[in-house]
Scaffold this motif. Sequence first.
Motif, PDB file in Angstrom:
ATOM      1  N   ASP A 136       0.835  -1.207   0.000  1.00 50.87           N
ATOM      2  CA  ASP A 136       0.000   0.000   0.000  1.00 50.87           C
ATOM      3  C   ASP A 136       0.870   1.257   0.000  1.00 50.87           C
ATOM      4  OD1 ASP A 136      -2.359   1.418  -0.069  1.00 50.87           O
ATOM      5  OD2 ASP A 136      -2.776   1.201   2.071  1.00 50.87           O
ATOM      6  N   CYS A 137       1.817   1.270  -0.931  1.00 47.10           N
ATOM      7  CA  CYS A 137       2.840   2.324  -0.978  1.00 47.10           C
ATOM      8  C   CYS A 137       2.292   3.710  -1.275  1.00 47.10           C
ATOM      9  CB  CYS A 137       3.897   1.963  -2.020  1.00 47.10           C
ATOM     10  SG  CYS A 137       3.235   1.898  -3.714  1.00 47.10           S
ATOM     11  N   GLY A 138       1.063   3.822  -1.779  1.00 46.33           N
ATOM     12  CA  GLY A 138       0.498   5.121  -2.121  1.00 46.33           C
ATOM     13  C   GLY A 138      -0.198   5.829  -0.968  1.00 46.33           C
ATOM     14  N   ARG A 139      -0.152   5.230   0.220  1.00 42.05           N
ATOM     15  CA  ARG A 139      -0.740   5.892   1.400  1.00 42.05           C
ATOM     16  C   ARG A 139      -0.129   7.269   1.576  1.00 42.05           C
ATOM     17  NH1 ARG A 139       1.890   2.039   3.332  1.00 42.05           N
ATOM     18  NH2 ARG A 139       2.947   3.241   4.940  1.00 42.05           N
ATOM     19  N   ILE A 140      -0.945   8.214   1.976  1.00 46.64           N
ATOM     20  CA  ILE A 140      -0.459   9.581   2.126  1.00 46.64           C
ATOM     21  C   ILE A 140       0.717   9.661   3.101  1.00 46.64           C
ATOM     22  CG2 ILE A 140      -2.146  10.230   3.897  1.00 46.64           C
ATOM     23  CD1 ILE A 140      -2.264  13.017   2.442  1.00 46.64           C
ATOM     24  N   GLU A 141       0.700   8.866   4.164  1.00 50.36           N
ATOM     25  CA  GLU A 141       1.801   8.884   5.135  1.00 50.36           C
ATOM     26  C   GLU A 141       3.099   8.439   4.471  1.00 50.36           C
ATOM     27  OE1 GLU A 141      -2.121   8.240   6.874  1.00 50.36           O
ATOM     28  OE2 GLU A 141      -0.985   6.934   5.531  1.00 50.36           O
ATOM     29  N   ASN A 142       3.019   7.447   3.603  1.00 49.39           N
ATOM     30  CA  ASN A 142       4.213   6.960   2.909  1.00 49.39           C
ATOM     31  C   ASN A 142       4.721   8.001   1.910  1.00 49.39           C
ATOM     32  OD1 ASN A 142       6.164   4.844   2.466  1.00 49.39           O
ATOM     33  ND2 ASN A 142       5.196   4.572   0.469  1.00 49.39           N
ATOM     34  N   VAL A 143       3.796   8.631   1.187  1.00 53.40           N
ATOM     35  CA  VAL A 143       4.205   9.658   0.223  1.00 53.40           C
ATOM     36  C   VAL A 143       4.857  10.827   0.966  1.00 53.40           C
ATOM     37  CG1 VAL A 143       3.440  11.237  -1.595  1.00 53.40           C
ATOM     38  CG2 VAL A 143       2.455   8.934  -1.451  1.00 53.40           C
ATOM     39  N   ARG A 144       4.299  11.218   2.118  1.00 53.18           N
ATOM     40  CA  ARG A 144       4.913  12.278   2.930  1.00 53.18           C
ATOM     41  C   ARG A 144       6.338  11.903   3.331  1.00 53.18           C
ATOM     42  NH1 ARG A 144      -0.152  12.831   6.348  1.00 53.18           N
ATOM     43  NH2 ARG A 144      -1.238  14.561   5.375  1.00 53.18           N
ATOM     44  N   ALA A 145       6.522  10.657   3.758  1.00 50.88           N
ATOM     45  CA  ALA A 145       7.848  10.197   4.188  1.00 50.88           C
ATOM     46  C   ALA A 145       8.828  10.189   3.007  1.00 50.88           C
ATOM     47  CB  ALA A 145       7.747   8.801   4.808  1.00 50.88           C
ATOM     48  N   ILE A 146       8.374   9.782   1.841  1.00 49.04           N
ATOM     49  CA  ILE A 146       9.233   9.759   0.651  1.00 49.04           C
ATOM     50  C   ILE A 146       9.643  11.180   0.273  1.00 49.04           C
ATOM     51  CG2 ILE A 146       9.228   9.295  -1.842  1.00 49.04           C
ATOM     52  CD1 ILE A 146       7.483   6.804  -1.177  1.00 49.04           C
ATOM     53  N   VAL A 147       8.691  12.117   0.309  1.00 47.51           N
ATOM     54  CA  VAL A 147       9.000  13.512  -0.016  1.00 47.51           C
ATOM     55  C   VAL A 147       9.978  14.081   1.018  1.00 47.51           C
ATOM     56  CG1 VAL A 147       8.024  15.848  -0.196  1.00 47.51           C
ATOM     57  CG2 VAL A 147       6.893  13.916  -1.329  1.00 47.51           C
ATOM     58  N   ALA A 148       9.784  13.770   2.281  1.00 45.15           N
ATOM     59  CA  ALA A 148      10.692  14.265   3.328  1.00 45.15           C
ATOM     60  C   ALA A 148      12.111  13.716   3.108  1.00 45.15           C
ATOM     61  CB  ALA A 148      10.175  13.870   4.712  1.00 45.15           C
ATOM     62  N   ARG A 149      12.234  12.437   2.744  1.00 38.23           N
ATOM     63  CA  ARG A 149      13.560  11.860   2.459  1.00 38.23           C
ATOM     64  C   ARG A 149      14.195  12.548   1.252  1.00 38.23           C
ATOM     65  NH1 ARG A 149      11.039   6.973   3.732  1.00 38.23           N
ATOM     66  NH2 ARG A 149      10.835   6.396   1.527  1.00 38.23           N
ATOM     67  N   ALA A 150      13.389  12.813   0.234  1.00 34.46           N
ATOM     68  CA  ALA A 150      13.908  13.476  -0.971  1.00 34.46           C
ATOM     69  C   ALA A 150      14.405  14.882  -0.638  1.00 34.46           C
ATOM     70  CB  ALA A 150      12.822  13.527  -2.056  1.00 34.46           C
ATOM     71  N   GLU A 151      13.668  15.584   0.223  1.00 34.22           N
ATOM     72  CA  GLU A 151      14.109  16.926   0.642  1.00 34.22           C
ATOM     73  C   GLU A 151      15.441  16.838   1.375  1.00 34.22           C
ATOM     74  OE1 GLU A 151      10.642  18.219   2.832  1.00 34.22           O
ATOM     75  OE2 GLU A 151       9.795  19.215   1.075  1.00 34.22           O
ATOM     76  N   LYS A 152      15.586  15.861   2.277  1.00 35.44           N
ATOM     77  CA  LYS A 152      16.830  15.689   3.029  1.00 35.44           C
ATOM     78  C   LYS A 152      17.997  15.376   2.097  1.00 35.44           C
ATOM     79  CE  LYS A 152      15.338  14.456   7.611  1.00 35.44           C
ATOM     80  NZ  LYS A 152      14.510  13.473   8.267  1.00 35.44           N
ATOM     81  N   ARG A 153      17.738  14.621   1.035  1.00 38.19           N
ATOM     82  CA  ARG A 153      18.788  14.250   0.071  1.00 38.19           C
ATOM     83  C   ARG A 153      19.079  15.384  -0.918  1.00 38.19           C
ATOM     84  NH1 ARG A 153      17.243   9.296  -3.168  1.00 38.19           N
ATOM     85  NH2 ARG A 153      19.290   9.697  -4.051  1.00 38.19           N
ATOM     86  N   GLY A 154      18.312  16.480  -0.855  1.00 34.09           N
ATOM     87  CA  GLY A 154      18.540  17.596  -1.753  1.00 34.09           C
ATOM     88  C   GLY A 154      17.967  17.394  -3.146  1.00 34.09           C
ATOM     89  N   LEU A 155      17.062  16.437  -3.285  1.00 39.44           N
ATOM     90  CA  LEU A 155      16.480  16.155  -4.604  1.00 39.44           C
ATOM     91  C   LEU A 155      15.427  17.171  -5.004  1.00 39.44           C
ATOM     92  CD1 LEU A 155      16.124  12.266  -4.381  1.00 39.44           C
ATOM     93  CD2 LEU A 155      17.842  13.568  -5.667  1.00 39.44           C
ATOM     94  N   LEU A 156      14.953  17.952  -4.060  1.00 37.03           N
ATOM     95  CA  LEU A 156      13.888  18.916  -4.355  1.00 37.03           C
ATOM     96  C   LEU A 156      14.386  20.352  -4.285  1.00 37.03           C
ATOM     97  CD1 LEU A 156      10.992  17.105  -2.516  1.00 37.03           C
ATOM     98  CD2 LEU A 156      11.226  17.473  -4.982  1.00 37.03           C
ATOM     99  N   ASP A 157      15.688  20.531  -4.353  1.00 36.88           N
ATOM    100  CA  ASP A 157      16.244  21.881  -4.384  1.00 36.88           C
ATOM    101  C   ASP A 157      15.802  22.580  -5.666  1.00 36.88           C
ATOM    102  OD1 ASP A 157      17.486  21.416  -2.000  1.00 36.88           O
ATOM    103  OD2 ASP A 157      19.460  21.027  -2.869  1.00 36.88           O
ATOM    104  N   ASP A 158      15.949  23.890  -5.673  1.00 36.62           N
ATOM    105  CA  ASP A 158      15.619  24.646  -6.868  1.00 36.62           C
ATOM    106  C   ASP A 158      16.483  24.185  -8.035  1.00 36.62           C
ATOM    107  OD1 ASP A 158      13.693  26.100  -5.561  1.00 36.62           O
ATOM    108  OD2 ASP A 158      15.082  27.706  -4.997  1.00 36.62           O
ATOM    109  N   GLU A 159      16.082  24.623  -9.227  1.00 36.27           N
ATOM    110  CA  GLU A 159      16.774  24.217 -10.453  1.00 36.27           C
ATOM    111  C   GLU A 159      18.272  24.377 -10.314  1.00 36.27           C
ATOM    112  OE1 GLU A 159      15.196  22.804 -13.188  1.00 36.27           O
ATOM    113  OE2 GLU A 159      13.537  22.818 -11.774  1.00 36.27           O
ATOM    114  N   GLU A 160      18.980  23.476 -10.965  1.00 40.11           N
ATOM    115  CA  GLU A 160      20.451  23.482 -10.914  1.00 40.11           C
ATOM    116  C   GLU A 160      20.994  24.714 -11.571  1.00 40.11           C
ATOM    117  OE1 GLU A 160      20.924  19.803 -13.084  1.00 40.11           O
ATOM    118  OE2 GLU A 160      21.262  18.746 -11.215  1.00 40.11           O
TER     119      GLU A 160
END
Length: 183
Positions: free
Chosen positions: A159-183
């Motif tokens: 059930d990977c599409g649960r909102i809690e899981n999507v929130r956690a994935i987005v938070a991990r991506a932010e920590k990894r710098g994947l959601l920074d502004d354009e290069e």
Amino acid sequence: MPTSSIELGRPVSGDVIDLILDDHRRFEDLLRQLRDATSDRDAVRRAFATLHVAHAEAEEKEVYPTLRRRDAISEHEEEHGEEEHAEGNQALLAVLELKGTDTQTFDDAVEELARVVNHHLTEEELTILNPAREEVAERTRLALGKAFADERNNQVDADCGRIENVRAIVARAEKRGLLDDEE
């Protein structure tokens, strides 16, 4: 499927390129349904979330690393694909967090999701799948198809599409710098 009665397919094997392209066409169909005010938009967004997360996680875990090891894609292309998955998850989260599905805000969020996802589908088909088609042996693509399908199905089953899981994935991506502004 835990979150939706919408059919997302359940591949077990095949050429990884064909499996990925099949999902890309599913994304496009689900986006059309999300735009349709007469559809069950809540069910469609849950199905889209499940497919998006399962597909992206399977690509990042199984497909991209193997294609990079085979020199079919560069490290930059792998990282760019991950960044675009993160942007898609961020846009998806905005759609999932909205209470109603019959508002202009929902329509705007769906259009942003469609913009981000369609950009990624086009770019991935041109810069990752085309080289893989030409530079990776069929036997490897079939083995990769099985690995992709297994991971994708495991994600759907969890059930990977649960909102809690999507929130956690987005938070991990932010920590990894994947959601920074354009290069």
